[in-house]
Design a protein around this motif. Structure first.
Motif: not given
Lengths: 388, 172
Positions: A239-241, A264-266, A273-275, A383-384
């Motif tokens: 994930g990256v954002g 983070a949402q991105m 990741i949901k939680n 974020v990564v």
């Protein structure tokens, strides 16, 4: 999977972080790059592309820093770019390295971040005064520390948070740094030490703040094909954002970092990741000030709004807690060479997920880690998310 | 740092040794100077300050009255619809007490810094400024009402500093 190719981290390196190092920025970038390449088992000829991250040019007084640092970054006759999003640079450089490979254009990318703040003397704080709007902010004498103090105070006011709750972060991170061989400000301190330290800009006190530092850090990224050839234990970037808020920072409610939430949402969406508090095993959260770790945990949705101090007081964020935050020692303990500090966080997550962190290794068998940085005028989040 | 790594590059030195020439170094002080045009919207703002007025900008699409004013609404991405005078009173959104100057040197008399949400602008439209006429900073409260104290008109130059500071609206 997002992009054309899955991207792995296969090597990491960093220099000592210190108030002043004898090496030039170029030499520091070279040391970190060479270590990351050695760890990956690659040579410079194996590298297809290079991303360099470094923060304000004014620190060095060389207003072409990408070019200045190119040789040290291994960019000689290669596709090369320098990225800069203030304090968010160190993690954003890894995001940028990701898209170099995920786009399908390259199989390898060396990501290097460097900062040499000591060249600006007597103190690099003065260079920071040139980041503000020249028309209406600078005539007031605004300094970097003002804006953090204003944000910290707003955060404390909205949630009714006390200084002693925030000081626990500084105690934890400087303590964690005792096990980091490159750390600049590792120390065993108490909440009282923080509360009794010099008041710089109330509510900010001396021990609430990370130091100014020299240092460099680097990662080697590779496509799945290359990664599987050279290592048995790649760490995947899943994930990256990144996101930026309005530059009118006095028009935002500073109690909550919405730009961190957006970034983070991105990244969470990409990583499925949901939680976040349940699914993230270890996180390196940007902590140039102690309150920022709490503020950012909330922005990252690792804690509900106003609840990060309680998790800290309950020991949840300790290295042996359920959600270890900044096991490296963070910027407060390891040091804060701006761009290199963010990349150091990505290195730490890589070492944690490989089980190579030695005395700093978090308990259990961490499989999912997050690194985050923050920058510009309190408006940029990067974020990564990595998985082993 | 990985436990596989045993060598940690970087040679720590003391600032004083660099400064006093025991470690080879080169000095330079750049002499670049700047003259910034205030632009379309902020020219209105600075001209307003000279007359003792705080100027905001309006956007009919999102309904915001914005300060500092801007030529275009960054949310609706269209030109603003006009400029209006807003009040020189407001509320303290957050504040700080600074003992540090721009070069990190220490100052004895602290600067009282605040973000002030101005009356007549949309909610949360704060500006950065200084507080004054406060003997003890512990008298400052979140939500406290404040009012601009202007320089005499003949001393105003069209600057954010035409407002000397904001003072509490009621005696503290």
């Amino acid at each position: 999977m997002f992009g054309k190719k899955r991207v792995a981290v296969i090597g990491a390196g960093m220099t000592l972080f210190r108030r002043t190092l004898k090496e030039t920025g170029k030499e520091l970038a070279w040391e970190a790059s060479k270590m990351a390449l050695d760890q990956a088992g690659l040579e410079l000829k194996d590298i297809d592309s290079v991303v360099m991250g470094t923060a304000p040019d004014a620190f060095d007084g060389v207003h072409m820093k990408g070019e200045y640092l190119a040789d040290g970054s291994g960019a000689y006759r290669k596709p090369y770019s320098r990225v800069f999003v203030g304090g968010g640079t160190g993690v954003f450089a890894v995001d940028a390295g990701w898209w170099h490979i995920a786009s399908g254009q390259f199989d390898t990318c060396l990501v290097v971040a460097e900062e040499k703040m000591s060249s600006c003397y007597p103190h690099p704080a003065y260079a920071f005064t040139t980041i503000f709007d020249p028309i209406y902010a600078r005539p007031l004498g605004v300094t970097l520390i003002w804006i953090f103090a204003l944000e910290m105070h707003r955060y404390m006011h909205v949630h009714g948070i006390k200084k002693e709750e925030i000081a626990l972060v500084s105690v934890k991170n400087k303590g964690n740094a005792l096990d980091h061989p490159c750390a600049q400000l590792a120390a065993k301190i108490t909440v009282e030490d923080v509360l009794n330290s010099e008041v710089l800009c109330y509510p900010v006190q001396r021990l609430d703040i990370s130091p100014t530092s020299d240092g460099a850090a680097a990662l080697v990224l590779a496509s799945e094909d290359v990664a599987k050839k050279v290592t048995d234990n790649p760490v995947w970037i899943d994930g990256v954002g990144w996101s930026i808020d309005s530059t009118y920072w006095t028009n935002r409610d500073l109690y909550y970092p919405r730009y961190v939430q957006s970034a983070a949402q991105m990244a969470y969406k990409m990583a499925g990741i949901k939680n976040p508090p349940k699914e993230i095993d270890v996180a390196e959260v940007y902590d140039p000030f102690d309150y920022k770790e709490l503020h950012h945990m909330e922005g990252l949705m690792l804690a509900r709004k106003g609840q990060a101090p309680k998790l800290t007081a309950d020991g949840v964020t300790q290295r042996d807690g359920d959600l270890p935050i900044n096991p490296s020692g963070g910027l407060l303990g390891v040091g804060n060479p701006i761009a290199a500090a963010g990349t150091m966080k990505c290195c730490e997550i890589f070492w944690q997920l490989r089980g190579e962190a030695g005395k700093r290794q978090v308990k259990g068998d961490p499989r999912t880690g997050l690194a985050q940085a923050w920058g510009d005028l309190m408006q940029y989040g990067s974020v990564v998310i990595m998985r082993s | 740092m990985s436990e596989k790594i045993k060598h940690f590059p970087g040679e720590q030195v003391k600032n004083i040794d660099v400064k006093e020439g025991r470690i080879p170094a080169v000095r330079h002080r750049p002499n670049a100077k700047y003259l910034w045009s205030a632009g379309i919207a902020m020219s209105r703002f600075l001209e307003g300050l000279k007359k003792g007025k705080i100027v905001g900008a309006t956007c009919k699409k999102c309904g915001r009255i914005m300060v500092p004013p801007r030529a275009f609404c960054e949310q609706c991405f269209k030109p603003v619809d006009g400029y209006v005078n807003i009040k020189d009173t407001g509320t303290i959104n957050t504040y700080s007490v600074s003992y540090v100057a721009g070069d990190a040197s220490r100052i004895k008399e602290p600067i009282l810094v605040a973000i002030i949400d101005l009356d007549g602008a949309s909610e949360g439209m704060g500006i950065l400024h200084i507080l004054g006429e406060i003997d003890d900073w512990k008298q400052i409260k979140f939500g406290m009402k404040v009012k601009a104290v202007w320089k005499p008109s003949e001393e105003r130059t069209g600057s954010i500093k035409d407002i000397k500071y904001f003072r509490p609206l009621q005696e503290v």
